[in-house]
Scaffold this motif. Structure first.
Motif, mmCIF file in Angstrom:
data_model
loop_
_atom_site.group_PDB
_atom_site.id
_atom_site.type_symbol
_atom_site.label_atom_id
_atom_site.label_comp_id
_atom_site.label_asym_id
_atom_site.label_seq_id
_atom_site.Cartn_x
_atom_site.Cartn_y
_atom_site.Cartn_z
ATOM 1 N N TYR A 165 0.830 -1.377 0.132
ATOM 2 C CA TYR A 165 0.108 -0.240 -0.222
ATOM 3 C C TYR A 165 1.028 1.386 0.128
ATOM 4 O O TYR A 165 1.569 1.088 0.630
ATOM 5 N N SER A 166 0.298 2.366 -0.701
ATOM 6 C CA SER A 166 1.220 3.564 -1.201
ATOM 7 C C SER A 166 0.117 4.262 -1.309
ATOM 8 O O SER A 166 -1.145 4.406 -1.707
ATOM 9 N N ASP A 167 0.124 6.237 -0.907
ATOM 10 C CA ASP A 167 -0.556 7.414 -1.161
ATOM 11 C C ASP A 167 0.001 7.919 -2.244
ATOM 12 O O ASP A 167 -0.449 8.553 -2.155
ATOM 13 N N ASN A 168 0.519 7.599 -2.524
ATOM 14 C CA ASN A 168 1.407 8.121 -3.786
ATOM 15 C C ASN A 168 1.153 7.036 -5.029
ATOM 16 O O ASN A 168 1.592 7.314 -5.217
ATOM 17 N N LYS A 196 9.131 -3.949 -9.482
ATOM 18 C CA LYS A 196 8.372 -3.910 -10.790
ATOM 19 C C LYS A 196 8.181 -6.128 -11.517
ATOM 20 O O LYS A 196 7.818 -6.631 -11.920
ATOM 21 N N ASP A 197 10.109 -6.446 -10.979
ATOM 22 C CA ASP A 197 9.724 -8.047 -11.423
ATOM 23 C C ASP A 197 8.896 -8.578 -10.191
ATOM 24 O O ASP A 197 8.586 -9.591 -10.429
ATOM 25 N N LEU A 198 8.568 -8.202 -9.176
ATOM 26 C CA LEU A 198 7.407 -8.523 -8.125
ATOM 27 C C LEU A 198 6.107 -8.830 -8.568
ATOM 28 O O LEU A 198 5.409 -9.877 -8.081
ATOM 29 N N ILE A 199 5.770 -7.139 -9.224
ATOM 30 C CA ILE A 199 4.465 -7.049 -9.911
ATOM 31 C C ILE A 199 4.969 -8.086 -11.132
ATOM 32 O O ILE A 199 3.250 -8.797 -11.500
ATOM 33 N N ILE A 205 1.241 -7.361 -5.400
ATOM 34 C CA ILE A 205 -0.160 -6.444 -5.685
ATOM 35 C C ILE A 205 0.321 -5.156 -5.144
ATOM 36 O O ILE A 205 0.267 -5.022 -3.626
ATOM 37 N N THR A 206 -0.057 -4.022 -6.085
ATOM 38 C CA THR A 206 0.392 -2.117 -5.308
ATOM 39 C C THR A 206 -0.933 -2.053 -4.976
ATOM 40 O O THR A 206 -1.714 -1.798 -6.238
ATOM 41 N N GLU A 207 -1.396 -1.012 -4.087
ATOM 42 C CA GLU A 207 -3.141 -0.739 -3.901
ATOM 43 C C GLU A 207 -2.593 0.939 -3.655
ATOM 44 O O GLU A 207 -1.915 0.864 -2.434
ATOM 45 N N TYR A 208 -2.934 1.390 -4.495
ATOM 46 C CA TYR A 208 -3.170 2.967 -3.798
ATOM 47 C C TYR A 208 -3.639 3.132 -2.082
ATOM 48 O O TYR A 208 -5.443 2.361 -1.851
ATOM 49 N N MET A 209 -3.664 3.938 -1.475
ATOM 50 C CA MET A 209 -4.167 4.016 -0.049
ATOM 51 C C MET A 209 -4.120 5.224 0.505
ATOM 52 O O MET A 209 -2.741 6.100 0.674
ATOM 53 N N SER A 210 -5.365 6.013 1.276
ATOM 54 C CA SER A 210 -5.857 7.569 0.892
ATOM 55 C C SER A 210 -4.379 7.967 2.035
ATOM 56 O O SER A 210 -3.959 6.869 2.870
ATOM 57 N N THR A 211 -3.632 9.595 2.599
ATOM 58 C CA THR A 211 -3.357 9.479 3.603
ATOM 59 C C THR A 211 -3.489 9.240 4.648
ATOM 60 O O THR A 211 -2.392 8.917 6.127
ATOM 61 N N GLU A 212 -4.448 9.987 5.389
ATOM 62 C CA GLU A 212 -5.681 9.904 5.919
ATOM 63 C C GLU A 212 -5.304 8.016 6.534
ATOM 64 O O GLU A 212 -5.774 7.859 7.534
ATOM 65 N N HIS A 213 -5.127 6.799 6.324
ATOM 66 C CA HIS A 213 -5.130 6.052 6.545
ATOM 67 C C HIS A 213 -4.146 4.982 6.669
ATOM 68 O O HIS A 213 -3.428 4.289 6.801
#
Length: 242
Positions: A165-168, A196-199, A205-213
């Motif tokens: 999870y990343s907020d960017n 990139k190789d892991l993905i 799996i990369t997912e977006y998470m808002s800064t508030e969380h």
């Protein structure tokens, strides 16, 4: 730490005889590594001044002691859920350090919803943008994630797919680019592109998470009391009720 607190070395240092600064930081570092991720960022900052500390550093260290005095009954809580999902929360604070303008990375690794690993430290190189700083933070987090994933694969004999999870959103889009080196990333150290190789291999799996969380935010910068305590709870750091 106080919100927006920044340190530099352009002040007169204190005498080691009057302030056992290094001894205090060493003792607090033990807590930070073992059971108290909530003080990791503050100690990562203060430990840089072990040989040139000032009154401000000493007062900040005593502030941590007061915080710990009020939370002596806090500890990491692990609950049996039957869920063995592996996830990591990665965050960065761009150009955090006033001395060399390097950014701070922080990440939290969770196994079955419980915190098993964390880190807060200054990045090794200067990031030219917040996107790059977040990209490097994801790379550092995934190195630790690979260890946990391989460990679980060996124990259970199956492949675990992990979530990052990343907020960017810009950094996440950068990971989706197929080229390992193009105009916007040719200056980034090649070791950070292994994500990139892991993905590509469906290991991550990369997912977006808002800064508030984004709970890793507590490992990259000083926060307000309400936000700090909220993220501390999300770290599974709670009153033990002893």
């Amino acid at each position: 730490m106080e919100v927006n607190c920044k340190f530099n070395t352009k002040c007169n240092t204190l005498s080691e005889n009057n302030c056992p600064y290094r001894e205090l930081i060493g003792g607090l570092m033990y807590l930070s590594v073992c059971t108290r991720p909530d003080i990791s960022y503050a100690l990562s900052q203060l430990s840089q001044f072990n040989t040139a500390f000032t009154k401000d550093h000493w007062l900040a260290a005593k502030r941590i002691l007061r915080y710990l005095s009020g939370t002596t009954d806090y500890g990491l809580v692990y609950v049996k859920t039957g869920n063995l999902d592996i996830s990591v929360y990665a965050d960065a604070d761009w150009a955090n350090d006033l001395t060399d303008r390097k950014s701070y990375s922080g990440f939290v690794v969770k196994l079955g919803g419980s915190t098993v690993n964390w880190e807060s430290r200054k990045q090794r190189c200067v990031a030219l943008s917040s996107t790059e700083a977040e990209y490097l933070a994801i790379g550092d987090a995934c190195k630790e994630l690979c260890f946990v994933r391989n460990f679980m694969n060996e124990i259970f004999g199956k492949q675990f797919v992990c979530k990052v999870y990343s907020d960017n959103q810009s950094a996440l889009r950068l990971l989706e680019v197929k080229e390992y080196c193009h105009r916007k990333t040719e200056h980034i150290d090649i070791r950070y592109h292994f994500v990139k190789d892991l993905i590509k291999n469906n290991n991550v799996i990369t997912e977006y998470m808002s800064t508030e969380h984004m709970i890793a935010d507590v490992l990259t910068k000083p926060l307000s009391r309400i936000k700090h305590l909220s993220f501390v709870k999300e770290l599974c750091l709670q009153k033990l009720g002893l």
